[in-house]
Design a protein around this motif. Structure first.
Motif, PDB file in Angstrom:
ATOM      1  N   VAL A 182      58.557  16.052 -47.019  1.00 38.30           N
ATOM      2  CA  VAL A 182      58.539  16.979 -48.156  1.00 38.30           C
ATOM      3  C   VAL A 182      59.958  17.383 -48.525  1.00 38.30           C
ATOM      4  O   VAL A 182      60.853  17.477 -47.676  1.00 38.30           O
ATOM      5  N   ASP A 183      60.117  17.628 -49.833  1.00 41.07           N
ATOM      6  CA  ASP A 183      61.356  18.152 -50.379  1.00 41.07           C
ATOM      7  C   ASP A 183      61.038  19.588 -50.799  1.00 41.07           C
ATOM      8  O   ASP A 183      60.214  19.801 -51.698  1.00 41.07           O
ATOM      9  N   LEU A 184      61.647  20.562 -50.132  1.00 39.40           N
ATOM     10  CA  LEU A 184      61.223  21.951 -50.343  1.00 39.40           C
ATOM     11  C   LEU A 184      61.542  22.487 -51.737  1.00 39.40           C
ATOM     12  O   LEU A 184      60.667  23.043 -52.391  1.00 39.40           O
ATOM     13  N   PRO A 185      62.791  22.336 -52.241  1.00 35.64           N
ATOM     14  CA  PRO A 185      63.083  22.967 -53.536  1.00 35.64           C
ATOM     15  C   PRO A 185      62.233  22.436 -54.686  1.00 35.64           C
ATOM     16  O   PRO A 185      61.926  23.168 -55.623  1.00 35.64           O
ATOM     17  N   SER A 186      61.824  21.158 -54.621  1.00 33.77           N
ATOM     18  CA  SER A 186      60.999  20.630 -55.717  1.00 33.77           C
ATOM     19  C   SER A 186      59.512  20.721 -55.391  1.00 33.77           C
ATOM     20  O   SER A 186      58.672  20.440 -56.249  1.00 33.77           O
ATOM     21  N   GLY A 187      59.177  21.072 -54.160  1.00 34.43           N
ATOM     22  CA  GLY A 187      57.766  21.169 -53.785  1.00 34.43           C
ATOM     23  C   GLY A 187      57.044  19.843 -53.902  1.00 34.43           C
ATOM     24  O   GLY A 187      55.905  19.784 -54.374  1.00 34.43           O
ATOM     25  N   THR A 188      57.700  18.765 -53.484  1.00 37.16           N
ATOM     26  CA  THR A 188      57.062  17.444 -53.582  1.00 37.16           C
ATOM     27  C   THR A 188      56.954  16.800 -52.211  1.00 37.16           C
ATOM     28  O   THR A 188      57.689  17.138 -51.285  1.00 37.16           O
ATOM     29  N   LYS A 189      56.033  15.829 -52.154  1.00 35.62           N
ATOM     30  CA  LYS A 189      55.804  15.102 -50.903  1.00 35.62           C
ATOM     31  C   LYS A 189      55.857  13.606 -51.186  1.00 35.62           C
ATOM     32  O   LYS A 189      55.317  13.141 -52.192  1.00 35.62           O
ATOM     33  N   SER A 190      56.494  12.846 -50.310  1.00 40.40           N
ATOM     34  CA  SER A 190      56.496  11.393 -50.407  1.00 40.40           C
ATOM     35  C   SER A 190      55.831  10.849 -49.159  1.00 40.40           C
ATOM     36  O   SER A 190      56.067  11.351 -48.052  1.00 40.40           O
ATOM     37  N   VAL A 191      55.007   9.813 -49.379  1.00 40.28           N
ATOM     38  CA  VAL A 191      54.228   9.275 -48.259  1.00 40.28           C
ATOM     39  C   VAL A 191      54.990   8.125 -47.618  1.00 40.28           C
ATOM     40  O   VAL A 191      55.641   7.328 -48.299  1.00 40.28           O
ATOM     41  N   LEU A 192      54.924   8.051 -46.318  1.00 42.63           N
ATOM     42  CA  LEU A 192      55.587   6.961 -45.579  1.00 42.63           C
ATOM     43  C   LEU A 192      54.728   5.706 -45.705  1.00 42.63           C
ATOM     44  O   LEU A 192      53.554   5.709 -45.329  1.00 42.63           O
ATOM     45  N   THR A 193      55.307   4.640 -46.293  1.00 40.99           N
ATOM     46  CA  THR A 193      54.533   3.412 -46.504  1.00 40.99           C
ATOM     47  C   THR A 193      55.308   2.223 -45.944  1.00 40.99           C
ATOM     48  O   THR A 193      56.474   2.337 -45.574  1.00 40.99           O
ATOM     49  N   GLU A 194      54.628   1.047 -45.964  1.00 44.53           N
ATOM     50  CA  GLU A 194      55.296  -0.182 -45.548  1.00 44.53           C
ATOM     51  C   GLU A 194      56.380  -0.526 -46.566  1.00 44.53           C
ATOM     52  O   GLU A 194      56.370  -0.039 -47.687  1.00 44.53           O
ATOM     53  N   ARG A 195      57.295  -1.419 -46.202  1.00 43.49           N
ATOM     54  CA  ARG A 195      58.409  -1.755 -47.090  1.00 43.49           C
ATOM     55  C   ARG A 195      57.964  -2.479 -48.363  1.00 43.49           C
ATOM     56  O   ARG A 195      58.561  -2.315 -49.408  1.00 43.49           O
ATOM     57  N   GLU A 196      56.887  -3.292 -48.272  1.00 44.85           N
ATOM     58  CA  GLU A 196      56.478  -4.106 -49.421  1.00 44.85           C
ATOM     59  C   GLU A 196      55.928  -3.226 -50.545  1.00 44.85           C
ATOM     60  O   GLU A 196      55.405  -2.149 -50.288  1.00 44.85           O
TER      61      GLU A 196
END
Ligand SMILES: NC(=O)c1ccc[n+]([C@@H]2O[C@H](COP(=O)([O-])OP(=O)(O)OC[C@H]3O[C@@H](n4cnc5c(N)ncnc54)[C@H](O)[C@@H]3O)[C@@H](O)[C@H]2O)c1
Length: 369
Positions: free
Chosen positions: A286-300
């Motif tokens: 998560v990025d706190l100031p923007s309140g967003t989340k990115s999911v950990l995925t495979e490289r492809e």
């Protein structure tokens, strides 16, 4: 004021105060005052006078210009203007006091206010040394009134949403954290900031905001720190006796090998500046100031778009924080920015400071008295 002895813990829903006040509590007017109407005091007072059911009865500053500024902001109540904060604390028509003075005055003023039965909104940090922090915490734990620390970032909706997402397991167990606070140098019109014996140095006076967010995410404090720092650019500027660093990097370790890397620079060219507050888990970040989340995925494949954890009007975090303070005063309830978290962030900063000064790993038990 009614029943100030009843205490209860409020959940996250109680943070954004005004709409949440009960019908009964809306009847309770808080008699408010402020000590220190400088830069931050003015910002907080500008919000506090807009808080519902708050009436300013007294304003204190040793500087007549600052007193006049406060008088203008609170003119609808014609508050008394005082130079001696002890006289303010003697008054029966003061229930809740904002303290926004330089850091070296926090311990003395906070303890005196709590012992006088007042509730306090105490600007960060709690004190300059582990002993001062201990004394403030002990006074707060015995006090009739409440202590809310000035960590308004907790009242920023995207940050709050990101932390709540972590608490709900949204990124799995926390794995790593990172914070950066990069800006130009501090304002020279405030000489006390450049004197580490008055401000605590930049790690204690400023970084505590981000440390508090990380402690909130972790629901605890770190157990050790190591780091290096100093003055590379602003030696002897803007004052010959400058004793605060212009840069440092510090690594803190929480239980279970979870680390926070933190860098703090005051040598940023304009436009180059920024803050970063990020937390990685086992399944995403998560990025706190923007309140967003990115999911950990495979490289492809294409990287998925970050998920927005919060939407709406960001509002004014300091307004939210002071509204919440007065609500907690009315209800005698535990603030989100309670004294325990104020202590965690301040001691964490003191642990990092000691590690940098002594160029060694410093552990929590060396600062937690
Ligand atoms: N939460 C935040 O984002 C934030 C931002 C800036 C500052 N702060 C904190 O707010 C506090 C004040 O910082 P500032 O930047 O406003 O400093 P400042 O120098 O602008 O203001 C301090 C004020 O305190 C007054 N003062 C000094 N001694 C006094 C005394 N004995 N009695 C009454 N008044 C006295 C000064 O005259 C001045 O008006 C510090 O703890 C600082 O860390 C918090």
């Amino acid at each position: 004021m009614q029943d100030l002895t009843r205490r209860k813990i409020l959940g996250a829903a109680a943070l954004a105060a005004p709409a949440l006040l009960s019908a009964q509590n809306q009847q309770d007017e808080v008699n408010a005052a402020i000590i220190g109407v400088g830069g931050r005091g003015t910002t907080v007072l500008t919000r506090a006078v807009k808080s519902p059911k708050v009436r300013f009865t007294a304003i204190c500053d040793i500087d007549p210009e600052a007193r006049d500024r406060g008088a203008t902001l609170a003119k609808q109540w014609k508050p008394d203007l005082l130079a001696d904060y002890r006289k303010l604390l003697e008054r029966k028509d003061v229930d809740a006091v904002i303290i926004a003075t330089p850091v070296d005055l926090h311990k003395e003023m906070a303890i005196a206010a709590l012992e006088a039965g007042k509730s306090i909104y105490l600007e960060k940090p709690l004190g300059l040394t582990p002993l001062e922090v201990k004394q403030v915490v002990e006074a707060a734990r015995k006090a009739k009134g409440i202590l809310q620390t000035g960590f308004q970032l907790r009242y920023d909706p995207p940050r709050r949403a990101a932390i709540e997402h972590i608490h709900q397991g949204g990124i799995g167990p926390v794995a790593y954290m990172q914070g950066d606070r990069h800006t130009g140098d501090l304002p020279p019109e405030k000489p006390w900031l450049f004197d580490a014996s008055r401000s605590g140095n930049i790690i204690v006076e400023q970084a505590v905001h981000i440390f508090d967010l990380m402690n909130w995410a972790m629901k605890t404090h770190p157990i050790k720190a190591m780091g290096l720092g100093g003055i590379n650019v602003y030696q002897g500027r803007p004052f010959p006796n400058r004793s605060i660093w212009d840069h440092y990097a510090c690594i803190f370790e929480y239980p279970d090998n979870i680390r926070l890397s933190f860098t703090h620079l005051y040598i940023d060219p304009r436009g180059f500046s920024g803050i970063s507050e990020r937390i990685w888990g086992h399944t995403g970040a998560v990025d706190l100031p923007s309140g967003t989340k990115s999911v950990l995925t495979e490289r492809e494949g294409q990287a998925p778009k970050p998920e927005v954890l919060w939407e709406g009007d960001r509002g004014d975090m300091t307004q939210n924080a002071v509204d919440a303070f007065y609500q907690h005063v009315r209800e005698s309830s535990e603030p989100l920015n309670n004294v325990t978290y104020g202590m965690y962030a301040t001691l964490m900063a003191l642990m990092g400071k000691k590690a940098i000064e002594e160029e060694r790993i410093v552990t929590w038990d060396e600062v937690a008295l």
